[in-house]
Enzyme design. Structure first.
Site, PDB file in Angstrom:
ATOM      1  N   CYS A 278       0.852  -1.193   0.000  1.00 54.00           N
ATOM      2  CA  CYS A 278       0.000   0.000   0.000  1.00 54.00           C
ATOM      3  C   CYS A 278       0.888   1.243   0.000  1.00 54.00           C
ATOM      4  O   CYS A 278       1.800   1.349   0.825  1.00 54.00           O
ATOM      5  CB  CYS A 278      -0.893   0.000   1.240  1.00 54.00           C
ATOM      6  SG  CYS A 278      -1.851   1.516   1.417  1.00 54.00           S
TER       7      CYS A 278
ATOM      8  N   CYS B 160       0.308   3.167   3.576  1.00 50.78           N
ATOM      9  CA  CYS B 160       0.736   2.691   4.898  1.00 50.78           C
ATOM     10  C   CYS B 160       1.746   1.555   4.838  1.00 50.78           C
ATOM     11  O   CYS B 160       2.124   1.022   5.876  1.00 50.78           O
ATOM     12  CB  CYS B 160      -0.480   2.259   5.707  1.00 50.78           C
ATOM     13  SG  CYS B 160      -1.249   0.759   5.076  1.00 50.78           S
TER      14      CYS B 160
ATOM     15  N   CYS C 183      -7.571  -0.796   1.434  1.00 52.82           N
ATOM     16  CA  CYS C 183      -6.528  -1.304   2.309  1.00 52.82           C
ATOM     17  C   CYS C 183      -7.137  -1.469   3.702  1.00 52.82           C
ATOM     18  O   CYS C 183      -7.735  -0.531   4.233  1.00 52.82           O
ATOM     19  CB  CYS C 183      -5.361  -0.321   2.342  1.00 52.82           C
ATOM     20  SG  CYS C 183      -4.143  -0.725   3.604  1.00 52.82           S
TER      21      CYS C 183
ATOM     22  N   CYS D  14      -5.266   1.149   6.333  1.00 53.64           N
ATOM     23  CA  CYS D  14      -5.445   2.610   6.330  1.00 53.64           C
ATOM     24  C   CYS D  14      -6.756   3.038   5.667  1.00 53.64           C
ATOM     25  O   CYS D  14      -7.081   4.220   5.652  1.00 53.64           O
ATOM     26  CB  CYS D  14      -4.258   3.297   5.665  1.00 53.64           C
ATOM     27  SG  CYS D  14      -4.175   3.074   3.882  1.00 53.64           S
TER      28      CYS D  14
ATOM     29  N   CYS E 203      -8.825  -5.610  -9.637  1.00 57.83           N
ATOM     30  CA  CYS E 203      -8.379  -4.585 -10.580  1.00 57.83           C
ATOM     31  C   CYS E 203      -7.887  -3.387  -9.755  1.00 57.83           C
ATOM     32  O   CYS E 203      -8.692  -2.656  -9.181  1.00 57.83           O
ATOM     33  CB  CYS E 203      -9.568  -4.207 -11.459  1.00 57.83           C
ATOM     34  SG  CYS E 203      -9.183  -2.997 -12.705  1.00 57.83           S
TER      35      CYS E 203
HETATM   36 ZN   LIG Z   1      -2.885   1.186   3.434  1.00 59.54          ZN
END
Ligand SMILES: [Zn+2]
Length: 161
Positions: free
Chosen positions: A76, A79, A124, A127, A148
């Site tokens: 990510c 984060c 995510c 976060c 996707c």
């Molecule tokens: Zn994240």
């Protein structure tokens, strides 16, 4: 009179509690990494901010991560949580990095109606950043799912071998 006042205070206290509970239910999910928009803007590029925090979509075929199939992990960009592994990436032809599954427990799902119909949005789980969407037209020989994902929502880290 005193008793009446106490009763009155009691009623106010009860009604306040129930209102507060309703508000908690309406509140969005809280994530272990949580920042204000101002703080996110400081650490993200404008492209990353647009995808992760404003649920934007990058132009297809625009991300350099599209062509990466070497061993490693996609994290990510907000984060640094590991989200996807190269071994689960496939070429969907859509122009967005596509995976048949995520790292277990790393992803949260929500429903978005932006295009007028329900799509399963992927976020995510650490976060709450927007990543992309999941569709059920992925490779049949594996999971059948197509995650996707916007390349700008991720950072690729090659395996150290
Ligand atoms: Zn994240």
């Amino acid at each position: 009179m005193k008793r009446f006042v106490l009763l009155f205070i009691g009623i106010i206290a009860i009604s306040c509690t129930s209102t507060a509970q309703k508000e908690i239910k309406k509140e969005k999910k809280t994530y272990s990494v949580s920042k204000t928009n101002k703080e996110w803007k400081k650490i993200l590029t404008s492209e990353q901010y647009y995808i992760l925090r404003q649920a934007g979509t990058e132009r297809p075929f625009s991300s350099p991560l599209n062509k990466i199939y070497t061993a490693g992990t996609f994290h990510c960009a907000g984060c640094n949580t590991p989200l996807y592994e190269s071994k689960h990436k496939f070429d969907s032809g859509t122009g967005w990095p596509s995976f048949d599954r995520a790292v277990e427990g790393s992803i949260d799902k929500d429903v978005d109606h932006k295009l007028g119909y329900a799509r399963n949005e992927l976020l995510c789980a650490t976060c709450g950043g927007h990543l992309g969407h999941v569709f059920n037209d992925g490779p049949r020989e594996t999971t059948g799912m197509r995650h996707c994902i916007n390349g700008d929502a991720m950072i690729f880290k090659p395996s150290k071998k």
